[in-house]
Design an enzyme around this catalytic site. Structure first.
Site, PDB file in Angstrom:
ATOM      1  N   ASP A 138     -11.167  15.996  47.815  1.00  0.00           N
ATOM      2  CA  ASP A 138     -11.223  14.590  48.233  1.00  0.00           C
ATOM      3  C   ASP A 138     -10.277  14.301  49.406  1.00  0.00           C
ATOM      4  O   ASP A 138     -10.649  13.623  50.364  1.00  0.00           O
ATOM      5  CB  ASP A 138     -10.934  13.662  47.049  1.00  0.00           C
ATOM      6  CG  ASP A 138      -9.567  13.900  46.428  1.00  0.00           C
ATOM      7  OD1 ASP A 138      -9.080  15.046  46.464  1.00  0.00           O
ATOM      8  OD2 ASP A 138      -8.977  12.932  45.898  1.00  0.00           O
ATOM      9  N   ILE A 148     -10.182  22.751  41.937  1.00  0.00           N
ATOM     10  CA  ILE A 148     -10.059  22.951  40.484  1.00  0.00           C
ATOM     11  C   ILE A 148      -9.892  21.605  39.766  1.00  0.00           C
ATOM     12  O   ILE A 148     -10.045  21.533  38.557  1.00  0.00           O
ATOM     13  CB  ILE A 148      -8.882  23.887  40.116  1.00  0.00           C
ATOM     14  CG1 ILE A 148      -7.530  23.231  40.408  1.00  0.00           C
ATOM     15  CG2 ILE A 148      -9.012  25.230  40.800  1.00  0.00           C
ATOM     16  CD1 ILE A 148      -6.375  23.930  39.691  1.00  0.00           C
ATOM     17  N   ASP A 149      -9.558  20.554  40.507  1.00  0.00           N
ATOM     18  CA  ASP A 149      -9.326  19.244  39.879  1.00  0.00           C
ATOM     19  C   ASP A 149     -10.647  18.531  39.547  1.00  0.00           C
ATOM     20  O   ASP A 149     -10.655  17.601  38.736  1.00  0.00           O
ATOM     21  CB  ASP A 149      -8.498  18.339  40.806  1.00  0.00           C
ATOM     22  CG  ASP A 149      -7.196  18.985  41.236  1.00  0.00           C
ATOM     23  OD1 ASP A 149      -6.716  19.883  40.521  1.00  0.00           O
ATOM     24  OD2 ASP A 149      -6.664  18.607  42.302  1.00  0.00           O
ATOM     25  N   LYS A 186      -0.950  20.503  52.666  1.00  0.00           N
ATOM     26  CA  LYS A 186       0.326  19.827  52.893  1.00  0.00           C
ATOM     27  C   LYS A 186       0.193  18.355  53.234  1.00  0.00           C
ATOM     28  O   LYS A 186       1.189  17.683  53.451  1.00  0.00           O
ATOM     29  CB  LYS A 186       1.133  20.557  53.971  1.00  0.00           C
ATOM     30  CG  LYS A 186       0.514  20.556  55.338  1.00  0.00           C
ATOM     31  CD  LYS A 186       1.393  21.279  56.353  1.00  0.00           C
ATOM     32  CE  LYS A 186       0.802  21.166  57.736  1.00  0.00           C
ATOM     33  NZ  LYS A 186       1.305  22.095  58.705  1.00  0.00           N
ATOM     34  N   HIS A 245      -0.455  28.335  39.142  1.00  0.00           N
ATOM     35  CA  HIS A 245      -1.452  28.701  40.155  1.00  0.00           C
ATOM     36  C   HIS A 245      -2.458  29.753  39.711  1.00  0.00           C
ATOM     37  O   HIS A 245      -3.418  29.997  40.452  1.00  0.00           O
ATOM     38  CB  HIS A 245      -0.740  29.120  41.446  1.00  0.00           C
ATOM     39  CG  HIS A 245      -0.099  27.943  42.129  1.00  0.00           C
ATOM     40  ND1 HIS A 245       1.112  27.440  41.731  1.00  0.00           N
ATOM     41  CD2 HIS A 245      -0.541  27.145  43.128  1.00  0.00           C
ATOM     42  CE1 HIS A 245       1.406  26.384  42.483  1.00  0.00           C
ATOM     43  NE2 HIS A 245       0.429  26.193  43.331  1.00  0.00           N
ATOM     44  N   MET A 299      -3.273  22.112  35.451  1.00  0.00           N
ATOM     45  CA  MET A 299      -3.258  21.325  36.684  1.00  0.00           C
ATOM     46  C   MET A 299      -4.330  20.231  36.633  1.00  0.00           C
ATOM     47  O   MET A 299      -4.865  19.941  35.565  1.00  0.00           O
ATOM     48  CB  MET A 299      -3.460  22.247  37.883  1.00  0.00           C
ATOM     49  CG  MET A 299      -2.236  23.058  38.247  1.00  0.00           C
ATOM     50  SD  MET A 299      -2.538  24.020  39.743  1.00  0.00           S
ATOM     51  CE  MET A 299      -0.862  24.456  40.202  1.00  0.00           C
ATOM     52  N   ARG A 326       3.122  27.935  14.936  1.00  0.00           N
ATOM     53  CA  ARG A 326       3.705  27.023  15.934  1.00  0.00           C
ATOM     54  C   ARG A 326       2.653  26.072  16.502  1.00  0.00           C
ATOM     55  O   ARG A 326       1.450  26.313  16.386  1.00  0.00           O
ATOM     56  CB  ARG A 326       4.262  27.839  17.115  1.00  0.00           C
ATOM     57  CG  ARG A 326       5.551  28.526  16.783  1.00  0.00           C
ATOM     58  CD  ARG A 326       5.993  29.381  17.939  1.00  0.00           C
ATOM     59  NE  ARG A 326       7.334  29.911  17.699  1.00  0.00           N
ATOM     60  CZ  ARG A 326       7.863  30.916  18.368  1.00  0.00           C
ATOM     61  NH1 ARG A 326       7.170  31.531  19.299  1.00  0.00           N
ATOM     62  NH2 ARG A 326       9.084  31.310  18.103  1.00  0.00           N
TER      63      ARG A 326
HETATM   64  O1  F6P Z   1      -5.538  20.195  44.091  1.00  0.00           O
HETATM   65  C1  F6P Z   1      -5.394  21.450  43.526  1.00  0.00           C
HETATM   66  C2  F6P Z   1      -4.020  21.625  42.932  1.00  0.00           C
HETATM   67  O2  F6P Z   1      -3.944  22.917  42.376  1.00  0.00           O
HETATM   68  C3  F6P Z   1      -3.619  20.561  41.915  1.00  0.00           C
HETATM   69  O3  F6P Z   1      -4.210  20.755  40.663  1.00  0.00           O
HETATM   70  C4  F6P Z   1      -2.130  20.702  41.933  1.00  0.00           C
HETATM   71  O4  F6P Z   1      -1.478  19.513  41.530  1.00  0.00           O
HETATM   72  C5  F6P Z   1      -1.843  20.986  43.379  1.00  0.00           C
HETATM   73  O5  F6P Z   1      -3.034  21.528  43.937  1.00  0.00           O
HETATM   74  C6  F6P Z   1      -0.711  21.947  43.610  1.00  0.00           C
HETATM   75  O6  F6P Z   1      -0.578  22.087  44.977  1.00  0.00           O
HETATM   76  P1  F6P Z   1       0.456  23.098  45.633  1.00  0.00           P
HETATM   77  O7  F6P Z   1      -0.024  24.480  45.350  1.00  0.00           O
HETATM   78  O8  F6P Z   1       0.384  22.748  47.075  1.00  0.00           O
HETATM   79  O9  F6P Z   1       1.776  22.821  45.002  1.00  0.00           O
END
Ligand code: F6P
Length: 360
Positions: free
Chosen positions: A112, A136-137, A80, A281, A179, A172
């Site tokens: 990070d 995952i980023d 958060k 997610h 993400m 298509r």
């Molecule tokens: O940093 C990981 C991540 O899954 C990002 O790829 C994505 O933008 C973000 O978290 C989503 O966060 P939340 O689940 O808090 O909306």
């Protein structure tokens, strides 16, 4: 040698596959040093909220359970952000929590953002910290890979494989929104693994006409379907953010670029019907791949070894085929590690005919 007897471990930021492999491995390695491990609940909340929230972990906590093999965080996590003006107060509460539990050091499993925020708490409160990168980023600086990235890449690749068959059946162009926040690592590596036709990442400008030219070329070649990957952090062709959503501390929440792309393509070109899949997610789930489990195990063992040898204020990482450690100050100073538009990944994608945007 260190005088460590008791350590804490917490997971912070968005969850991902491999966190439980990290937690259980830290517990095993610490137990062999004769240390006690306190698992802190819900990221830093377990130490900054009152009452403190934690549990004592031993190898037995995991030995007879499937936890190390599954995703999610056994300890819970927190994604958060923290307002800058509340950092001093949070550091104070964090430090008091550490003191109350008698922890000699804290292992922080985070990306990070967490390395930045929690290393600040630790510095301000005089707490020893070792970081283990996960996300995952894959945008944690200095390490080439973070725990969870490879599994997320596999989830996206599986999705692309599934989409290819239905794109083929219905002639298509199917769009997959993945993400990655502001970094295109997940998009480009998934596009390569999933043999996509187009891959848009936040770091490279693109044009709708460029995508259409690629789709036309596909048609001309006799193929009547296509798959497109777009990273959630991509903006509109003219540079606007698609989603206006914000989190509790005012940071943007991505999402919706797939739909924008679908409309923008259809407005100019009717050669393919388009549909959008926003993977969301599920990318943070899935059983951790062998690569992520190995990363988790070695990072965990190395983190404990570093603490045992008296080190603090460092993050473990993997670079050029070697497991290393880097000063947290250096990690934080690097900010976020974005995709290099001149990297081998981008070049390979371009050379294989994937439209990756307008390369300079
Ligand atoms: O940093 C990981 C991540 O899954 C990002 O790829 C994505 O933008 C973000 O978290 C989503 O966060 P939340 O689940 O808090 O909306």
């Amino acid at each position: 040698m260190s005088e460590i007897k008791k350590i804490g471990i917490l997971t912070s930021g968005g969850d991902c596959a491999g966190l439980n492999a990290v937690i259980s491995s830290v517990v095993k390695a610490a137990d062999r040093q004769g240390w006690q491990v306190y698992g802190i609940h819900d990221g830093t909340d377990g130490l900054t909220e009152r009452p403190l929230s934690y549990e004592i972990l031993t190898p037995k906590s995991f030995s007879d359970t499937p936890w190390p093999r599954i995703s999610g965080s056994y300890l819970g996590s927190l994604n958060k952000g923290v307002k800058m003006d509340s950092q001093a107060e949070m550091s104070r509460r964090f430090g008091e929590g550490v003191k109350e539990l008698g922890l000699d050091a804290v292992v922080v499993v985070g990306g990070d953002g967490s390395m930045n925020i929690v290393s600040n708490y630790c510095k301000n409160a005089g707490v020893k910290m070792i970081g283990i990168p996960k996300t995952i980023d894959n945008d944690t600086p200095l390490t080439q890979f973070s725990v969870g990235f490879n599994t997320a890449c596999q989830v996206c690749t599986d999705a692309l494989d599934s989409m290819e068959t239905t794109a083929r059946s219905h002639h298509r162009a199917l769009i997959l929104e993945v993400m990655g926040r502001d970094a295109g690592h997940l998009a480009i590596q998934s596009a390569l693994a999933g043999f996509a036709d187009v891959c848009l990442v936040p770091e490279i400008p693109y044009s709708i006409d460029g995508i259409i030219t690629k789709l036309e070329d596909i048609k001309k070649s006799g193929r009547s379907h296509a798959v497109i990957v777009v990273s959630e952090g991509v903006k509109t062709e003219t540079g606007e953010q698609v989603s206006g959503a914000k989190n509790l501390v005012g940071e943007k929440i991505n999402g919706g670029i797939g739909e924008y792309l679908s409309h923008a393509l259809n407005a100019k070109y009717q050669g393919f019907q388009t549909r959008v899949t926003r993977l969301g997610h599920v990318q943070r789930s899935g059983n951790p791949t062998a690569f992520d489990r190995i990363l988790a195990s070695v990072f965990a063992a190395k983190a404990v070894e570093l603490l045992a040898n008296g080190h603090t204020g460092v993050m473990v990482g993997f670079s050029n085929g070697k497991f290393e450690s880097y000063p947290l100050e250096q990690v934080v100073a690097c900010g976020t590690s974005l995709l290099d538009a001149h990297s081998d990944y981008v070049r390979a994608a371009h050379d294989l005919g994937i439209y990756v945007g307008e390369l300079s």
